[in-house]
Write an enzyme that holds these catalytic residues in place. Structure first.
Site, short mmCIF file in Angstrom:
data_model
loop_
_atom_site.label_atom_id
_atom_site.label_comp_id
_atom_site.label_asym_id
_atom_site.label_seq_id
_atom_site.Cartn_x
_atom_site.Cartn_y
_atom_site.Cartn_z
N VAL A 19 -0.79 -0.71 0.13
CA VAL A 19 -1.27 -1.10 1.47
C VAL A 19 -0.95 -2.58 1.73
CG1 VAL A 19 -3.29 -1.30 2.96
CG2 VAL A 19 -3.09 0.65 1.40
N VAL A 38 -2.67 -12.03 20.19
CA VAL A 38 -3.85 -12.78 19.73
C VAL A 38 -4.05 -14.05 20.56
CG1 VAL A 38 -4.68 -14.17 17.76
CG2 VAL A 38 -3.81 -11.85 17.38
N ARG A 51 -0.85 -10.26 -11.19
CA ARG A 51 0.40 -10.48 -11.91
C ARG A 51 1.53 -10.77 -10.92
NH1 ARG A 51 -2.43 -6.73 -15.36
NH2 ARG A 51 -2.11 -5.13 -13.77
N GLU A 132 -12.10 -0.80 9.57
CA GLU A 132 -11.56 0.47 10.10
C GLU A 132 -10.78 1.24 9.03
OE1 GLU A 132 -11.69 1.69 13.66
OE2 GLU A 132 -11.32 3.35 12.29
N VAL A 135 -12.25 4.21 6.26
CA VAL A 135 -12.50 5.64 6.47
C VAL A 135 -11.33 6.25 7.25
CG1 VAL A 135 -14.05 7.38 7.45
CG2 VAL A 135 -14.99 5.24 6.57
N ILE A 139 -6.59 6.62 11.26
CA ILE A 139 -7.28 7.23 12.42
C ILE A 139 -8.29 6.24 13.01
CG2 ILE A 139 -8.70 9.15 13.22
CD1 ILE A 139 -7.76 10.74 10.79
N GLU A 193 -3.86 11.90 -7.65
CA GLU A 193 -3.73 10.79 -8.60
C GLU A 193 -3.71 11.36 -10.03
OE1 GLU A 193 -3.88 7.47 -7.82
OE2 GLU A 193 -4.41 7.64 -5.70
N LYS A 208 -17.25 7.54 2.30
CA LYS A 208 -16.89 7.57 3.71
C LYS A 208 -18.04 8.15 4.54
CE LYS A 208 -11.99 7.83 2.52
NZ LYS A 208 -10.88 8.71 2.16
N1 HSE Z 1 -7.61 9.20 -2.01
C1 HSE Z 1 -7.92 9.36 -0.62
C2 HSE Z 1 -7.41 10.70 -0.13
C3 HSE Z 1 -7.37 8.28 0.27
O1 HSE Z 1 -6.93 11.51 -0.92
O2 HSE Z 1 -7.55 10.93 1.04
C4 HSE Z 1 -8.13 6.98 0.12
O3 HSE Z 1 -9.44 7.10 0.51
#
Ligand code: HSE
Length: 450
Positions: A19, A38, A51, A132, A135, A139, A193, A208
């Site tokens: 991100v 702005v 690192r 924002e 969650v 969106i 993951e 969330k």
């Molecule tokens: N790991 C989350 C998902 C995204 O699978 O939607 C981050 O909150």
């Protein structure tokens, strides 16, 4: 603190992963447009990472390992945090807020567990705290709840807020495969993951849900208040049972305002925040949300039903939400003001799961002989649980003959709404009846009038 006229808004970025890298790219590529929106240039003042050698693609002169020094530097107006987790994010953001720096964070875990401390620090110094991206990724959802719907009364939020689990459940539904093999496939394809527990055990969705419930009901709800069940116990039979009833299974984050008569002509209000897999009708707007997408269905008294849909994760989508917040905070600073504060005035009590009204689908394998249905129905009646639908189908005789046992039948029961505790005790008692050979599937039913 309003910057001097003409001075740039300095941004400190904490973390530069998927991100953070996208935030740097957008800030750099869109510098001219951001300045126009702005009313002042928006300039990266520093990027704190652990690192530096792992980040060859960002301006090297901006990299620092001294995050705590960066967040209160004179040339920093806004701190953007995309590290995640509780520490060091918590200490860094508290230091930034106490020093009057605006904060933009994507950290759902921190906000859901310890948001109160952050909001208090923001209140005390007059700084902004925007989140924002915490969650449902890209969106726009929190700003609509916090601002667009500020004049309405939200009754319920039902959300698919975790892409990993929605991908797995959609794949199970499409293929008929079981949970373990679908999870393995999702990992191989990069949809889950290496350690998927935060997603599949519902922790991510619970954080969330806490954030959404707090905003929707003007009440402080933490992750500890959210009842949480994941999808690891689901099997192909549960998903097939849903299909047979014209439903599908989704991991839902549900935030609900519960209004009940108080016995003296008034109404008592409380809230419930919960995460669990549930059956929803195929006609529900959330039923068609498949793959890794997120969607949130909001019901409000005046607005009616609203549906928010899009990408809930990923570098660029999450960075889009971060940049939107950054522009808002930067604009506030240029104007010399601040955005909306935390609103927790309602202080509604949060219900336990046992006290929460829900309805169940129960699928049983029973011995097919006179009186069995009556016995099962009697247990429901004893617990004050009203039955909405009963379906019975005989097994093929050969199934039972093959293992030399009396003829059996499948019994499917869907209940009306009752307290979750009553429903749970009913299922436990039914499971102990002699005539019940197996409780094949038990799942909550959501999204229909009951
Ligand atoms: N790991 C989350 C998902 C995204 O699978 O939607 C981050 O909150």
């Amino acid at each position: 603190m309003k910057p001097a006229p003409g001075r740039a808004i300095g941004v400190a970025l904490l973390g530069c992963g998927t991100v953070g890298g996208e935030v740097v790219r957008l800030l750099t590529q869109q510098a001219g447009e951001l300045e126009a929106r702005v009313g002042a240039p928006v300039r990266l003042a520093g990027i704190a990472v652990r690192r530096p050698h792992r980040h060859p693609d960002v301006p090297q002169d901006l990299l620092t390992t001294e995050a705590s020094e960066l967040v209160t530097r004179d040339d920093v107006d806004v701190v953007v945090e995309v590290i995640g987790g509780i520490e060091p994010a918590r200490s860094l953001l508290l230091a930034a807020l106490r020093a009057g720096r605006g904060v933009v964070t994507a950290n759902k875990e921190l906000l859901a567990e310890q948001g109160a401390d952050l909001f208090a620090a923001a209140d005390a110094s007059g700084a902004d705290l925007y989140f924002e991206a915490a969650v449902a990724g890209a969106i726009p959802l929190l700003r609509p709840l916090r601002e667009s719907l500020a004049g309405d009364r939200i009754s319920r939020i039902t959300g698919i807020v975790n892409g990993t689990t929605n991908y797995i459940l959609s794949a199970m539904d499409a293929s008929g495969a079981g949970y373990a093999e679908t999870l393995q496939e999702a990992s191989q394809l990069g949809y889950a993951e290496a350690d998927p527990s935060a997603d599949v055990d519902g922790y991510d969705a619970a954080s969330k849900a806490a954030i959404l419930a707090s905003l929707a009901f003007h009440t402080r709800v933490t992750s500890a208040d959210v009842h949480r069940e994941g999808i690891a116990e689901l099997n192909a039979t549960d998903v097939a049972a849903a299909r047979q009833l014209g439903r599908t299974v989704k991991l839902l984050a549900i935030c609900e305002r519960i209004s009940e008569p108080d016995g003296s002509g008034g109404v008592t209000e409380s809230v419930s925040a919960r995460v669990y897999p549930a059956m929803i009708p195929l006609s529900h707007p959330l039923a068609g949300v498949s793959g890794a997408y997120n969607a949130v269905y909001v019901e409000a008294d005046a607005a009616g039903a609203l549906m928010f849909y899009g990408q809930g994760a990923g570098g660029a989508p999450t960075a889009s939400a971060v940049l939107g917040d950054l522009v808002a905070v930067a604009r506030n600073r240029v104007a010399g003001g601040h955005g909306p504060r935390e609103s927790a005035y309602a202080e509604l009590p949060v219900r336990t799961m046992g006290e929460t009204p829900t309805s169940y689908h129960v699928s049983l394998d029973v011995t097919d002989r006179p009186g069995v249905l009556a016995q099962v129905a009697q247990v429901f009646a004893e617990h004050g649980v009203s039955i909405s639908v009963v379906r019975q189908a005989e097994h093929a005789d050969e199934d039972d003959m093959a293992i030399r046992r009396p003829r059996g039948a499948s019994l499917v029961i869907v209940t009306h709404i009752a307290s979750d505790a009553a429903l749970r005790s009913t299922v436990d008692k039914v499971a102990g009846l002699d005539a019940v050979r197996e409780v094949v599937s038990v799942m909550r039913v959501e999204g229909e009038v009951s």
